[in-house]
Write a protein that holds these residues in place. Structure first.
Motif, PDB file in Angstrom:
ATOM      1  N   TRP A  42       0.742  -1.166  -0.040  1.00  0.00           N
ATOM      2  CA  TRP A  42      -0.054  -0.125  -0.076  1.00  0.00           C
ATOM      3  C   TRP A  42       0.800   1.147   0.120  1.00  0.00           C
ATOM      4  O   TRP A  42       1.297   1.842   1.113  1.00  0.00           O
ATOM      5  CB  TRP A  42      -0.822   0.030   1.231  1.00  0.00           C
ATOM      6  N   GLY A  44       2.164   4.919   0.259  1.00  0.00           N
ATOM      7  CA  GLY A  44       1.574   5.982   1.119  1.00  0.00           C
ATOM      8  C   GLY A  44       1.236   5.660   2.399  1.00  0.00           C
ATOM      9  O   GLY A  44       0.732   6.414   3.139  1.00  0.00           O
ATOM     10  N   PHE A  45       1.066   4.316   2.769  1.00  0.00           N
ATOM     11  CA  PHE A  45       0.677   3.841   4.133  1.00  0.00           C
ATOM     12  C   PHE A  45       1.735   4.305   5.073  1.00  0.00           C
ATOM     13  O   PHE A  45       3.027   4.445   4.746  1.00  0.00           O
ATOM     14  CB  PHE A  45       0.439   2.413   4.272  1.00  0.00           C
ATOM     15  N   TRP A  46       1.328   4.613   6.346  1.00  0.00           N
ATOM     16  CA  TRP A  46       2.409   5.033   7.291  1.00  0.00           C
ATOM     17  C   TRP A  46       3.593   3.953   7.381  1.00  0.00           C
ATOM     18  O   TRP A  46       4.623   4.167   7.968  1.00  0.00           O
ATOM     19  CB  TRP A  46       1.950   5.228   8.631  1.00  0.00           C
ATOM     20  N   MET A  47       3.200   2.780   7.401  1.00  0.00           N
ATOM     21  CA  MET A  47       4.073   1.441   7.565  1.00  0.00           C
ATOM     22  C   MET A  47       4.535   0.655   6.336  1.00  0.00           C
ATOM     23  O   MET A  47       3.549   0.650   5.381  1.00  0.00           O
ATOM     24  CB  MET A  47       3.822   0.492   8.610  1.00  0.00           C
ATOM     25  N   TRP A  49       4.512  -1.985   4.615  1.00  0.00           N
ATOM     26  CA  TRP A  49       4.148  -3.136   4.378  1.00  0.00           C
ATOM     27  C   TRP A  49       4.494  -4.048   3.238  1.00  0.00           C
ATOM     28  O   TRP A  49       4.027  -3.486   2.041  1.00  0.00           O
ATOM     29  CB  TRP A  49       2.714  -3.571   4.507  1.00  0.00           C
TER      30      TRP A  49
END
Length: 134
Positions: A42, A44-47, A49
């Motif tokens: 994903w 732009g997700f904060w972590m 993954w």
């Protein structure tokens, strides 16, 4: 000086056209490269993954779920005295396995670097040994 530049340009121009026709002009275009273990799932997700981190965490949670089911079916933890001289339960053996696997991976990366398929095999062997003899 200008004459030399003009001569060099006249010599280079045909080779540049040949390189363009051979496909070198596509270097800046995006390429569909398929599956990658290191691309974010994903963006732009904060972590960050990636498929590899997701597989790692799913494996940890699956091991804990299996140990929970075994503990419900056979309570007591399956204590035994192993080759290390310790009385261990199933949870202790899982912890020793995970701790040893992390050291195996860190040592492999420090000594050899990528790829990490060999330390994965060594860690699986370590896990079998821990649950069998420790």
């Amino acid at each position: 000086m200008r004459r030399h530049l003009a001569t060099a340009a006249a010599l280079i121009a045909p080779s540049l056209a040949a390189a363009q026709q051979a496909g070198w002009g596509n270097l800046g275009k995006p390429v569909d490269k398929g599956f990658s273990w290191t691309d974010p799932l994903w963006p732009g997700f904060w972590m960050a993954w990636t498929p590899a981190t997701l597989a790692f965490f799913l494996a940890i949670f699956a091991a804990l779920a299996v140990l929970t089911v075994i503990e419900i079916r056979r309570p007591g933890g399956g204590e035994r005295l192993g080759v290390l001289g310790l009385v261990t339960t199933r949870g202790d053996r899982l912890f020793i396995t995970l701790l040893g696997a992390s050291y195996i991976f860190m040592a492999w990366l420090a000594l050899f670097g990528q790829p990490v398929w060999w330390p994965l095999a060594i860690s699986l062997g370590w896990g079998v040994f821990c649950f069998w003899k420790v």
